[in-house]
Write an enzyme that holds these catalytic residues in place. Sequence first.
Site, mmCIF file in Angstrom:
data_model
loop_
_atom_site.group_PDB
_atom_site.id
_atom_site.type_symbol
_atom_site.label_atom_id
_atom_site.label_comp_id
_atom_site.label_asym_id
_atom_site.label_seq_id
_atom_site.Cartn_x
_atom_site.Cartn_y
_atom_site.Cartn_z
ATOM 1 N N CYS A 1 -4.494 1.677 -4.733
ATOM 2 C CA CYS A 1 -3.867 3.017 -3.978
ATOM 3 C C CYS A 1 -2.529 3.077 -4.644
ATOM 4 O O CYS A 1 -1.732 4.249 -4.714
ATOM 5 C CB CYS A 1 -3.625 2.425 -2.504
ATOM 6 S SG CYS A 1 -2.641 0.927 -2.158
ATOM 7 N N HIS B 1 0.871 -1.162 0.080
ATOM 8 C CA HIS B 1 -0.147 -0.007 -0.056
ATOM 9 C C HIS B 1 0.974 1.357 0.017
ATOM 10 O O HIS B 1 1.812 1.194 0.675
ATOM 11 C CB HIS B 1 -0.814 -0.144 1.229
ATOM 12 C CG HIS B 1 -1.524 1.436 1.402
ATOM 13 N ND1 HIS B 1 -2.513 2.003 0.404
ATOM 14 C CD2 HIS B 1 -1.251 2.482 2.109
ATOM 15 C CE1 HIS B 1 -3.142 3.086 1.184
ATOM 16 N NE2 HIS B 1 -1.988 3.463 1.955
#
Length: 488
Positions: free
Chosen positions: A108, A35
């Site tokens: 993301c 992420h």
Amino acid sequence: MTEVHLAIYDLSMGMARNLSAQFLGPAHTIDIIPHTALIVFGQEYFFGRGIEWCTPNEFRQTRGIHPIEVKLLGRTNKTKAEFEAWCAEQGRNGHFGVESYDLLTRNCNNFSNEAALHGLNLPTGIPQWILDVPSNFLSSPMGMMIRPILEGMQLSNNAPTNMPHNGAFRPVHTPVHPAPVATPAASPWANIPKQESKPAGTSILDKQTGPLLSTETGVVSACIAKLVTKQDDLPHSSEVKVEEQNTAELLSKLADSNVEWTQNEIKVVHQHLRSFIENGVHLSFALMLMRLAVLKHPTCEAPNDEQCASTKLVADLLLEGKLSLANQSLGFCVLSNAIGSNNNVPSWMRSDGGEDSELFLQLIDVALKSCDPTLDGARTTPHVSLRQSAAAFLYNVSRILAEGDGDGTHELSESTMSILIGCIENIADEKDVTTLKRRYLCIGQLLRSKKFGKTAVGLVQDLGIVDGGFQSQADDALAKEVSSLLNV
């Protein structure tokens, strides 16, 4: 010129390399489940359900995760207002809107890359290896089988959104005492879903009518590929002497909840899986299938000797501390399913004349210790996953203990007192929503028992173990409902 940094997180908390190597093989190993977020203008910008931002410290505190690396991407001549105008436009046009998140194609990391290149006009985006994780994942023939693992680790389901449906763009406002957030589970089998069947309008405790069962079957084929081998490669203690094809066919039946089983088929499956568990060979795969095997029972009435042998083996491993955190979680999934299977509960898990077996009491004690949110590393993914599984096991045990009619004044068994007091203890420290809810469900189940509910309420009141933290921010309605049973 303003510096732009890239924050890189590992959502698997270090488990990705081990899991992916087991499932995908060394040629397709994934080092981390990444992420990423951009840190610029004193804020951390990321994509979940819409484009969101808050201070780096707020992000890490509310999600219980810290970057494994923060690297300088470059310097931008864009102003904060210009960048946020670009973000707002991406939300309005749906490119990075509330509903546009896709784990593999628009996540993301894709946002971080485009925001760096186009929103901040940097000459380079994020490292290509991060963007390549989805393609590496899907390049394996088993890749799609473990997609639930990645989906369970993404942040999009537990991050507050800055992008409401009208397209407005605003920062995350973190409360002084942040509400607990659901930390992603280490595997989809630990995060057992709740099962509700009653209509809306009834109490939360009434809605939870069934046991908490782990029934994910998407990995059955991957497990079979590891556990069905040539006869010469089977562990020496194996009692299973069947051809490889027949074994694979039997194990594949675990993926079908409607198929009928004979007593001999169940015996073969249990003995085959136990041979790996006893020898510690492909242990995770064997436990994953064993949690499904304990849900099966023969079409004819027959003793559940195999069920007893398998669950006792798993219980012994838990008690002896011979399992890793991830496998402890799977172990409790096995036992939770076994006691939640109303037609096939092992005899050693049931009370006999009000007395519980020593093994059962010891296992409850281990489950309660596994639920302790104050231990070191409590907010890491493996610990949260373990607490969720252990809490599901305790809830299913509570359902069994609370069975029966009466005037509510029956004496409490030792196991009932342990679960009741243990689930209340340290409950204010629990930050994982799923675990917290399951603990409240355990308490509510025991306090409402027709057999001993009044006695249970009296015990808790006499001990004075309920304090202000009992009413959780995670689910005020459930906390208040359980509190009302105690008149607090």
